[in-house]
Design a protein around this motif. Structure first.
Motif, PDB file in Angstrom:
ATOM      1  N   LEU A  19       0.828  -1.203   0.000  1.00 48.17           N
ATOM      2  CA  LEU A  19       0.000   0.000   0.000  1.00 48.17           C
ATOM      3  C   LEU A  19       0.866   1.259   0.000  1.00 48.17           C
ATOM      4  CD1 LEU A  19      -3.124   0.108   0.224  1.00 48.17           C
ATOM      5  CD2 LEU A  19      -2.808   0.752   2.608  1.00 48.17           C
ATOM      6  N   ARG A  26      -6.579   6.610  17.006  1.00 47.23           N
ATOM      7  CA  ARG A  26      -6.667   6.033  15.665  1.00 47.23           C
ATOM      8  C   ARG A  26      -7.112   4.578  15.722  1.00 47.23           C
ATOM      9  NH1 ARG A  26      -1.352   6.461  13.138  1.00 47.23           N
ATOM     10  NH2 ARG A  26      -0.596   7.050  15.193  1.00 47.23           N
ATOM     11  N   TYR A  73      -8.992   3.435  18.189  1.00 45.64           N
ATOM     12  CA  TYR A  73     -10.382   3.581  18.636  1.00 45.64           C
ATOM     13  C   TYR A  73     -11.320   3.832  17.457  1.00 45.64           C
ATOM     14  CZ  TYR A  73     -14.415   6.031  20.633  1.00 45.64           C
ATOM     15  OH  TYR A  73     -15.672   6.442  20.945  1.00 45.64           O
ATOM     16  N   ALA A  74     -10.842   4.614  16.476  1.00 43.56           N
ATOM     17  CA  ALA A  74     -11.675   4.939  15.323  1.00 43.56           C
ATOM     18  C   ALA A  74     -12.188   3.674  14.637  1.00 43.56           C
ATOM     19  CB  ALA A  74     -10.886   5.788  14.328  1.00 43.56           C
ATOM     20  N   TRP A  75     -11.353   2.630  14.627  1.00 44.05           N
ATOM     21  CA  TRP A  75     -11.764   1.388  13.958  1.00 44.05           C
ATOM     22  C   TRP A  75     -12.757   0.592  14.777  1.00 44.05           C
ATOM     23  CZ3 TRP A  75     -11.092   0.176   9.007  1.00 44.05           C
ATOM     24  CH2 TRP A  75     -10.168   0.944   8.294  1.00 44.05           C
ATOM     25  N   MET A  76     -12.815   0.828  16.091  1.00 46.01           N
ATOM     26  CA  MET A  76     -13.781   0.092  16.904  1.00 46.01           C
ATOM     27  C   MET A  76     -15.203   0.422  16.460  1.00 46.01           C
ATOM     28  SD  MET A  76     -12.135   0.369  20.713  1.00 46.01           S
ATOM     29  CE  MET A  76     -13.435  -0.563  21.508  1.00 46.01           C
ATOM     30  N   GLY A  77     -15.481   1.712  16.254  1.00 44.83           N
ATOM     31  CA  GLY A  77     -16.812   2.120  15.818  1.00 44.83           C
ATOM     32  C   GLY A  77     -17.121   1.677  14.399  1.00 44.83           C
ATOM     33  N   LEU A  78     -16.068   1.546  13.596  1.00 42.48           N
ATOM     34  CA  LEU A  78     -16.267   1.155  12.197  1.00 42.48           C
ATOM     35  C   LEU A  78     -16.579  -0.331  12.071  1.00 42.48           C
ATOM     36  CD1 LEU A  78     -13.499   3.018  10.195  1.00 42.48           C
ATOM     37  CD2 LEU A  78     -15.841   2.690   9.428  1.00 42.48           C
ATOM     38  N   LEU A 102      -5.914  -4.961   9.961  1.00 41.66           N
ATOM     39  CA  LEU A 102      -6.349  -3.627   9.530  1.00 41.66           C
ATOM     40  C   LEU A 102      -5.765  -2.552  10.448  1.00 41.66           C
ATOM     41  CD1 LEU A 102     -10.118  -3.631   8.567  1.00 41.66           C
ATOM     42  CD2 LEU A 102      -8.278  -2.363   7.467  1.00 41.66           C
ATOM     43  N   VAL A 131      -1.932  -2.118   9.899  1.00 44.84           N
ATOM     44  CA  VAL A 131      -1.647  -1.448   8.622  1.00 44.84           C
ATOM     45  C   VAL A 131      -2.005   0.034   8.728  1.00 44.84           C
ATOM     46  CG1 VAL A 131      -2.315  -1.289   6.198  1.00 44.84           C
ATOM     47  CG2 VAL A 131      -1.930  -3.522   7.232  1.00 44.84           C
ATOM     48  N   TYR A 132      -3.151   0.318   9.310  1.00 42.90           N
ATOM     49  CA  TYR A 132      -3.606   1.698   9.424  1.00 42.90           C
ATOM     50  C   TYR A 132      -2.667   2.524  10.298  1.00 42.90           C
ATOM     51  CZ  TYR A 132      -6.654   5.649  10.357  1.00 42.90           C
ATOM     52  OH  TYR A 132      -7.163   6.907  10.464  1.00 42.90           O
ATOM     53  N   LEU A 171       1.124   2.740   8.657  1.00 43.77           N
ATOM     54  CA  LEU A 171       1.351   3.129   7.263  1.00 43.77           C
ATOM     55  C   LEU A 171       2.291   4.340   7.116  1.00 43.77           C
ATOM     56  CD1 LEU A 171       0.672   2.391   4.351  1.00 43.77           C
ATOM     57  CD2 LEU A 171      -1.280   3.926   4.472  1.00 43.77           C
ATOM     58  N   VAL A 196      -1.792  -2.644  22.171  1.00 43.85           N
ATOM     59  CA  VAL A 196      -3.059  -1.912  22.111  1.00 43.85           C
ATOM     60  C   VAL A 196      -3.972  -2.463  21.014  1.00 43.85           C
ATOM     61  CG1 VAL A 196      -4.090   0.342  21.647  1.00 43.85           C
ATOM     62  CG2 VAL A 196      -2.067   0.185  23.073  1.00 43.85           C
ATOM     63  N   ASP A 216      -5.431  -5.860  21.736  1.00 45.81           N
ATOM     64  CA  ASP A 216      -6.302  -5.770  22.909  1.00 45.81           C
ATOM     65  C   ASP A 216      -7.644  -5.135  22.554  1.00 45.81           C
ATOM     66  OD1 ASP A 216      -6.667  -6.137  25.761  1.00 45.81           O
ATOM     67  OD2 ASP A 216      -6.727  -3.943  25.842  1.00 45.81           O
ATOM     68  N   LEU A 217      -7.624  -4.067  21.747  1.00 41.29           N
ATOM     69  CA  LEU A 217      -8.863  -3.347  21.469  1.00 41.29           C
ATOM     70  C   LEU A 217      -9.600  -3.889  20.243  1.00 41.29           C
ATOM     71  CD1 LEU A 217      -7.913   0.371  22.187  1.00 41.29           C
ATOM     72  CD2 LEU A 217      -9.118  -1.232  23.646  1.00 41.29           C
TER      73      LEU A 217
END
Lengths: 278, 270
Positions: A78, A112, A114-119, A151, A154-155, A158, A219, A222-223
């Protein structure tokens, strides 16, 4: 002058080297839950023996290495085109494009992830979108799986891949590529024989900067990962905070260091060499 | 061919930036959500913003984090300046190889390993010397140790870019090493010091793992609070906090980019 050398030297010896020695010492101690701290000093290899005989720890090591390796590869696939596109943009545009890559790094790592938890949650934004658009009527939940860990890594990493790649590609002499095509090389062979080898230092640096922290990541598994996927950073954390088994946690730390000492030394040597060359 | 390449570059960058920014954008949007469920849109509202500013535990944590970040970034910049200067300008002394690897190692050391080792140091000193109490001091020392490396690298790279003839000229003209350092070297590397400080400040403000190990029972920094709240699931107040962090980071970065650009333009015009 002596003071200028001595101050940072002393600081690093006291706060970095000495603590690593303590970890080594403690990994040979035995667990004593009723003492505070819960250790009995000694020369026992029980913790290491447990690490190498228990399937759970073995599985955690293997999945850490596997997840870190595949995430690093995805990051490279990527990040390389991005770094390439930025390096070939017109010079006035490059600072802005580069800044857009760095900006997420300056915001919080935790946020950042945390942002993926909601997604990715079961009723998360991604699944809502999939249902609403009719693409999938019954999408599974990604949160809590190994996919989510990949994910997340990588996020989060990057930018660490793109930056060294860009530094390597920006220095590249593009007339070499023109020469190759003048001599009849098609774009792909020209890329494989000219661009790729010349950007190799960037590839190595970027991959190490992603792989090394990803192996010990805590992290993200864990999350985003569930209870099914074990990674060694999380094992160390749990042994220490949940089970209060300090010697075992120290043994995990020592093994992690031994595992990563090769990549770390490689990174150090490359870093020093590139600094001393300029 | 060239059109094909331009289209390829555009697609790659559009996809890459969408991947980087879409999750952040959604976090910001949902900070204005009426609903408690972070993933369900219930209309526009600023109630979570008001709630966050009345959340004393969160504000206390933020204040502690800010104080630690200010002190540790300043100390890390001083020590990192010394380390970077030594690496760039002193080619030979006893133990230089060890020194060079000690400086870089914290950058790539897994954080859980550094965390456990630091905690053992403070537990050991507590048993032998009876202190210091774990909290502000231990967290600050831990943050200094790992952000020092980043400052040193930035300083070393900046010093390597400048040749030493300016410094040598100053010394030939009779300046003492100290005067040379203050009047020639320091102004040269000032931008590196600023970005090193900012980097150390951000790293300290954001660190969770090291801090969790060395914090002791009494202190809670902002990332520790955020982490313990996030573990229980998504929380709209965290979205608000995230929005603030992103806004501050973005405006700082844009301001510094515009500023350096203006300086570069001015130099180019001369």
């Amino acid at each position: 002058m002596r003071l200028v050398i001595a101050l940072p030297y002393l600081w690093l010896v006291v706060f970095f080297l000495l603590p690593l020695g303590l970890v080594l010492g403690l990994s040979l101690a035995t667990n004593a839950p009723d003492l505070a701290p819960p250790v009995e000093l000694g020369l026992s290899f029980a913790s290491f023996k447990l690490l190498f005989t228990d399937d759970l720890y073995l599985a955690a090591w293997l999945s850490s290495l596997r997840i870190a390796a595949t995430s690093t590869l995805v990051c490279l696939l990527l990040g390389y085109p991005m770094a390439y596109a930025i390096a070939r943009a017109t010079p006035p545009r490059r600072p802005l494009l580069l800044m857009l890559v760095i900006l997420p790094f300056w915001t919080s790592f935790l946020i950042r992830v945390y942002a993926w938890m909601g997604l990715l949650a079961e009723n998360g934004i991604l699944n809502q979108f999939l249902r609403w658009s009719g693409l999938m009527s019954d999408p599974g939940t990604i949160l809590g799986t190994e996919w989510a860990i990949h994910l997340g890594i990588v996020y989060a990493y990057l930018p660490f891949m793109v930056l060294p790649l860009y530094t390597a590609l920006e220095k590249l002499d593009w007339s070499l590529l023109e020469a190759a095509s003048d001599l009849g090389a098609r774009p792909l062979p020209a890329f494989l024989t000219v661009t790729l080898p010349l950007s190799l230092p960037g590839i190595v640096a970027g991959c190490l900067l992603v792989f090394i922290p990803a192996v010990g990541e805590f992290v993200i598994p864990d999350l985003l990962g569930g209870t099914r996927t074990l990674m060694i950073g999380k094992v160390l954390w749990d042994e220490f905070f949940t089970n209060s088994d300090w010697p075992l946690a120290s043994a995990v730390a020592i093994c992690l260091l031994i595992l990563l000492v090769g990549p770390i030394l490689l990174f150090q040597r490359q870093q020093q060499r590139s600094l001393e060359r300029t | 061919m060239t059109i094909g390449r331009a289209r390829f570059a555009f697609t790659v960058l559009a996809f890459g930036y969408a991947f980087l920014y879409l999750p952040i954008a959604l976090v910001i949007v949902y900070s204005f959500n009426e609903s408690r469920l972070v993933t369900v849109w219930g209309g526009f509202s600023t109630k979570w913003w008001i709630a966050l500013f009345h959340n004393d535990a969160m504000l206390d944590a933020a204040w502690l984090s800010l104080r630690i970040a200010l002190v540790s970034a300043t100390l890390a910049t001083a020590l990192g300046l010394a380390a970077g200067y030594v690496l760039a300008r002193v080619p030979r002394f006893i133990g230089r190889t060890l020194f060079a690897s000690l400086v870089i190692a914290p950058m790539v050391m897994p954080e859980v390993v550094m965390g456990i080792s630091m905690l053992l140091l403070f537990v050991g000193s507590d048993q032998l010397l009876g202190g210091p109490e774990r909290g502000f001091l231990s967290i600050t020392a831990a943050h200094v140790t790992f952000s020092l490396a980043f400052v040193a690298i930035v300083v070393q790279a900046r010093l390597a870019d400048f040749d030493r003839t300016l410094e040598e000229a100053a010394m030939d003209l009779g300046a003492t090493p100290w005067t040379t350092f203050v009047t020639v070297t320091l102004p040269m590397i000032a931008p590196a010091l600023v970005s090193g400080w900012l980097l150390a400040f951000t790293l300290s403000l954001d660190d969770l793992i090291l801090t969790q190990f060395v914090a002791g029972a009494q202190s809670q920094t902002l990332p520790m609070r955020v982490y313990s709240s996030v573990r229980l699931g998504v929380d709209p107040q965290i979205n608000v906090l995230a929005t603030i962090v992103i806004a501050v980071a973005a405006s700082t970065l844009i301001a510094s980019t515009v500023l350096t650009r203006r300086i570069v333009d001015k130099r180019g015009a001369r």
